[in-house]
Design a protein around this motif. Structure first.
Motif, PDB file in Angstrom:
ATOM      1  N   CYS A 128      -1.446  -1.283  -4.151  1.00  0.00           N
ATOM      2  CA  CYS A 128      -2.613  -0.343  -4.142  1.00  0.00           C
ATOM      3  C   CYS A 128      -2.127   1.047  -3.842  1.00  0.00           C
ATOM      4  CB  CYS A 128      -3.571  -0.566  -3.132  1.00  0.00           C
ATOM      5  SG  CYS A 128      -4.794   0.619  -2.887  1.00  0.00           S
ATOM      6  N   TYR A 145       1.017  -1.142  -0.124  1.00  0.00           N
ATOM      7  CA  TYR A 145      -0.026   0.023   0.049  1.00  0.00           C
ATOM      8  C   TYR A 145       1.073   1.274  -0.028  1.00  0.00           C
ATOM      9  CZ  TYR A 145      -2.857   3.845   1.511  1.00  0.00           C
ATOM     10  OH  TYR A 145      -3.297   5.206   1.745  1.00  0.00           O
ATOM     11  N   SER A 187      -7.095  -1.569  -7.528  1.00  0.00           N
ATOM     12  CA  SER A 187      -7.754  -0.232  -7.334  1.00  0.00           C
ATOM     13  C   SER A 187      -8.320  -0.336  -5.824  1.00  0.00           C
ATOM     14  CB  SER A 187      -8.908  -0.063  -8.123  1.00  0.00           C
ATOM     15  OG  SER A 187      -9.757  -1.083  -8.244  1.00  0.00           O
ATOM     16  N   SER A 188      -8.355  -1.125  -5.208  1.00  0.00           N
ATOM     17  CA  SER A 188      -8.959  -1.301  -3.899  1.00  0.00           C
ATOM     18  C   SER A 188      -7.976  -2.462  -2.932  1.00  0.00           C
ATOM     19  CB  SER A 188     -10.329  -1.761  -3.745  1.00  0.00           C
ATOM     20  OG  SER A 188     -10.410  -3.261  -4.277  1.00  0.00           O
ATOM     21  N   ILE A 189      -8.217  -2.449  -1.512  1.00  0.00           N
ATOM     22  CA  ILE A 189      -7.391  -3.296  -0.660  1.00  0.00           C
ATOM     23  C   ILE A 189      -8.018  -4.553  -1.028  1.00  0.00           C
ATOM     24  CG2 ILE A 189      -8.737  -2.854   1.237  1.00  0.00           C
ATOM     25  CD1 ILE A 189      -5.247  -3.522   1.178  1.00  0.00           C
ATOM     26  N   GLU A 190      -9.487  -4.645  -1.300  1.00  0.00           N
ATOM     27  CA  GLU A 190     -10.183  -5.950  -1.368  1.00  0.00           C
ATOM     28  C   GLU A 190      -9.573  -6.476  -2.654  1.00  0.00           C
ATOM     29  OE1 GLU A 190     -14.552  -6.406  -1.064  1.00  0.00           O
ATOM     30  OE2 GLU A 190     -14.505  -5.733  -3.177  1.00  0.00           O
TER      31      GLU A 190
END
Lengths: 695, 695
Positions: free
Chosen positions: A251, A224, A290-293
């Motif tokens: 991300c 991140y 595009s997301s932590i998911e």
């Protein structure tokens, strides 16, 4: 690749310490100095633990020491959890005591202002001088899951820890890291390391990622990122992941204007142009989520399944509708949905007469009526030879009592056809999940997310198969001529091996006419001046001129117009060049990025670059293989591959130009920027029609 | 809007029956005829239940009857669960017995071939003649959650049912519907109805949706669609949802080529052009989701939170990084991230000195140190007047013991500032979820999904605020002239109120020269022939001609070229028109869609329509407001709003043209297609330069 002090010998002591001291240790388990001690004691860390506190002989039941220097044995890692005012001295004490690594939780440094920045700079100096490595300050620390070492005060550990696994997670944000850890734990996703880097006074995101690339317990890395101060260190880390063939999923925030604004007010670091980061990520085969998911989806899939051999996906389904949905998603994500061979289709039809068999393989509701239908038909699909991965949608069966048979079937097919990855989409019971994961099969609830994860793995695998830019070497340096005009720029580029339009640089209108008659056909005549930027705007360009007379007349008009519009401009005559028609006009640029140095931009000409910002970047230098990947990233690629009324563009030639530009850019520290616009892409070759160089 | 037989009076008996018979009832609870009876008995349905089976006097402990005609009371709904061979007779018996609604599980009809189709047609006839409504055949039935009526044999009900809520779900796929139901149950998302439509011999997707639009227990509708046989019925259903201001969220498969291929082999129905569906969905404010997960995310958010007043989002976070991530997502989804007022920022800073305050409001880790900080600062943000929705990212707090205080705080702010929606992103405990949901605050684990759901709600709200196409009326019919040439087409369009270029239709080159001199300035001369399509390809067009002589010469060349290239073509002289420059060339088309009838297409000219397929559709007729929305949907909209070297295009004029084209299209059954290419968009006005009409 690495310089003399390899990070590995340094960082092992930080990340795998045999002894840990807690400076500022507290008896209160919820205090910042109590929590890490509590975690070390209660979570099973097997190394030596030394509480350091000048005020108490014993803390949390362990003998305590007044200063780190009093610790009775060597200390690999010290956790500093004291107020900001005491932190620098504590760090100096660690250096004096020969501590190898420090994690500093203390905050109140660069994030709060100038005084703090000065203190933080002092810490950086202590670390550099003593050779100890410092994580933080103002960080949440790290976790080494295998060694049960929770060198953190993050309260999320109290709610339980993520299972041991093969994903290393590095976060520039502590709070966000804590959230990602919790999500991983709740989803049962296994981690090897969890690292937060805080203010990065010494050890940062890049070095942590690089160390994980060398860690035998880590197969996949999730990062991140908010920003990057040192492009070279980052690139070295990315290259290490690529060399180790460890998928790196990042991300990075600040993608949009609103995000960049938010990032600027949140971090002190310069955000840098996001499109350049995007290009660097693609260059080093970093998967940008595009997301932590999505980070966790892709990392989970990679850590359980490994990487597929290619992009061909088999869709196995108990619902025709879900099959269509997955086919849509597969194509949207760039996967290939191949038709199964006739022989395989026939075998499936023999088993289940009303099955859909082309791909998706829709085994229909009949699946429950035919004993062994899943095992057999899924096996047929895997063995068909047309698919690199099979995604099975079995609806909610994973929760149903009969679902364990499907789990068994899928696991068996995975083992039987090891070259074909298996992914399953269902609502899984814990037992279902455990069984298939043990066989190397990840489970996703949502079929679209399963397909998206497969697409990510296929893209990562393809990236690893590319040579990347490792084979690219810088070219010979280009010195931008003084008072550089268009002919001078074209000549310089031509001398450096780039295809430039055949042109004549003349001084008079009559000479321009003469040049036109020598070229034959239609020509363009342009003003030549180091002081006139937008030549067209002042009547300094005339196109489509036929023959000597037209060209001469145009030359005269242009000289007059230029003198009138820009009386102070230095005029260096005229340039004459043949008109050329190609497949499409492209733009190639060189810029110096504050983080990454010389970068090359590519886009299609006209509205595509300016209005639509359909451009891609790479750090220089790179090879033609990389350039080809770059070309294919522009959204309007069809204008080159499927032009109207023309054969396709010669992309090899275009890629060769891009790669050569990148070699020149890498070798030319004096080149501030270059703008080749247009570069005409031809059905055979490519040619630079206009160029502007700034030195 | 509705025809004389309103669906409501019909379908209430199906969906809210006071009595249910099961034809083919079985003692074995796992059999297709045993499961629904078991569900009716065990799940708490309060109406009369009549097992029908000629072979047993009692089934599952209830008195059974040999035939539906023998049932001792009136039957609202009959479930038919008999083999295909007995199904038509069973349906006829229902019709004879005065049953109002039938759900037929039996399969082996249109989905298996011609014989089955014939039998199914017979069923349609029985339903139409008798007035009973038939769901299926080959369907999984439906569930009415409030009345605990599970008229289905879907085994998912055995694993538990979704809570009662206000979302109605309609699926053309049974298996997929079952999966969606399970996901909703596992996520605790409340449903009102669950409906699968199977082969749609009578009652289909559209009527089910329309009925839900009238159901007072349903606020939000989720649809899963594979195709549509009757565009008018679908449009009526979509209009009913819009009129009731009930958000309709649809997952329609077959979006890509791979998906369309899969759909074609899965369903008998014609898929139709997906881009047209996309246009219809936008026209009726249907939110098209790309996955079942997104369907449920958006429906859940809408059913708990309602709709926001606008697109302005406040981002409240305990992690600066998460704030940036959400800001990125917000901008990418079209939301607005406004800066908070200075007064509010100051109040927050007084509370938490190191907070980020512009928006995102980053309350930082300090949140735990300041009592009441969340309650106060979140309240300041909600009351700032700049935000329509606030999303709070509170990391994993929702699981932590202290998280309930945050839940309480968020719920209070929701109540205190009712005009501002609240959404929370956290890992929630069940108690946390229950508390905030009761206050109208939906919870999402992933912050990006929370923001995406808010963006969806904002888009739905904006759509409801538009007048839509209800105010549009068909215009006067256009009859395509026989042997229609370009001048004839332009003349016809001009007579119908459209702005067409001033042109002269002449017969000879000399007349063309004369026309050119009358126009003055530069002109274009084109061949006129009903038989020549691509005029440019045969030298039938010359541009940029100045004056009488040039135009006359060009006319002569054109006539000669046409006669040579197309000796059999009927030549009707020449057309002369002034050259015009505008902001951008656009394309407007009319087609007759097999499902929806006349549709209007809009795109930017050149590569945008052909190579990039950047086009949008609407069903005709529609008004200028709708046309404006349509124009803004092209990806390259900046070429109109931010053209290089020009003032912006006059979008009002363009929208007026589109709306008028749509009125003509709707009124002209003989118009097979129209192609206006280019339509020149001007800074003041718009003008059709070329047109082709096919009658």
């Amino acid at each position: 690749m690495r310089d003399e002090a390899t990070p590995r010998s340094d960082l092992d002591a930080v990340f795998r310490p045999r002894s840990v001291a807690v400076i500022g240790a507290s008896d209160t388990e919820t205090k910042i100095g109590g929590t890490p001690l509590y975690y070390l004691r209660s979570r099973g860390y097997a190394g030596q633990i030394y509480p350091i506190n000048p005020k108490a002989p014993e803390i949390q039941g362990l003998p305590a020491y007044p200063n780190i220097k009093d610790a009775p044995g060597p200390v690999d890692l010290a956790i500093i959890a004291v107020p900001a005012s005491l932190a620098v001295q504590a760090l100096q004490d660690c250096a004096d005591a020969g501590v190898k690594g420090v994690v500093m939780f203390s905050s109140g440094f660069a994030e709060v202002g100038e005084d703090g920045s000065a203190q933080q700079a002092r810490m950086t100096e202590i670390a550099r001088q003593s050779g100890l490595r410092l994580m933080g300050p103002n960080c949440l620390g790290f976790m080494n899951i295998e060694d049960k070492l929770f060198a953190t005060f993050a309260p999320v550990v109290n709610m339980g820890v993520a299972p041991k696994g093969r994903i290393g997670l590095v976060s520039q944000s502590g709070a966000f890291g804590g959230f990602a850890f919790s999500v991983a734990r709740e989803r049962g996703i296994g981690l090897s390391y969890w690292i937060t880097t805080g203010n990065e006074a010494d050890l940062g995101f890049s070095e942590s990622v690089e160390w994980l690339a060398s860690d035998p317990g880590t197969d996949v890395i999730v990062g991140y990122m908010e920003g990057c101060r040192d492009g070279d260190t980052l690139r070295r880390a990315l290259a290490a992941c690529r060399a180790a063939k460890k998928p790196l999923i990042v991300c990075k925030v600040g993608k949009t204007e609103a995000g960049a604004k938010a990032a600027a007010s949140h971090t002190a670091a310069l955000a840098g142009e996001d499109a350049v980061f995007d290009g660097i990520f693609r260059q080093y085969n970093v998967y940008r989520a595009s997301s932590i998911e999505e980070c966790l989806d892709v990392a989970y899939a990679a850590s359980i399944a490994g990487l597929p051999k290619g992009p061909r996906i088999g869709l196995y389904t108990v619902s025709g509708g879900a099959g269509v949905l997955m086919a849509d998603m597969a194509e949207a994500c760039g996967l290939v949905v191949p038709e199964l061979t006739r022989a395989t289709q026939d075998k499936v039809l023999e088993l289940v007469p009303f099955a859909g068999t082309r791909n998706p393989l829709d085994i229909t509701g009949q699946v429950t009526q035919v004993p062994g239908a899943v095992r057999k038909s899924l096996g047929y699909m895997a063995q068909d030879g047309t698919c690199d991965t099979v995604v099975s949608f079995i609806s909610a069966s994973g929760l149903a009592p009969g679902g364990m048979q499907s789990a068994q079937d899928i696991a068996e097919v995975r083992t039987e056809v090891p070259d074909v990855l298996q992914v399953v989409s269902t609502l899984p019971s814990p037992a279902f999940r455990e069984l298939v994961e043990a066989a190397g099969v990840p489970v996703f609830e949502d079929p679209n997310r399963a397909v998206n994860a497969v697409a990510a793995l296929a893209r990562i695998a393809r990236g690893f198969a590319r040579t990347g830019s490792d084979s690219a070497t810088a070219g010979s340096p280009l010195t931008v001529p003084a008072n550089c005009t268009e002919p001078a720029a074209l000549a310089a580029l031509g001398e450096h091996g780039l295809p430039v339009v055949a042109f004549r640089h003349v001084q008079t209108a009559a000479e321009a006419g003469q040049a036109a008659s020598e070229f034959g056909g239609k020509v363009v005549v342009k003003i030549v001046s180091p002081d006139i930027g937008h030549k067209s705007d002042i009547g300094g360009v005339e196109l489509n001129l036929s023959g000597q007379a037209e060209a001469e007349a145009a030359g005269a008009r242009i000289l007059a117009a230029a003198r009138k519009a820009a009386p102070d401009a230095r005029i260096d005559g005229l340039m004459v060049a043949p008109m050329q028609k190609g497949v499409a006009e492209c733009v190639i640029g060189v810029q110096r990025d504050p983080t990454f140095g010389p970068v090359v931009m590519f886009g299609l000409g006209g509205v595509h670059v300016e209005a639509l910002r359909d451009v891609v970047f790479r750090a220089a230098p790179f090879d033609a293989d990389e350039a080809m990947a770059m070309i294919h990233e522009v959204r309007a690629i069809r204008l080159l591959t499927h032009p109207r009324g023309s054969a396709p563009a010669d992309l090899d030639a275009l890629a060769a130009v891009l790669a050569q530009v990148s070699r020149i850019a890498a070798a030319s520290p004096d080149l501030v920027s270059a703008d080749m616009n247009p570069v005409l892409s031809l059905t055979d070759g490519a040619v630079i029609l206009d160029a502007l160089l700034i030195g």
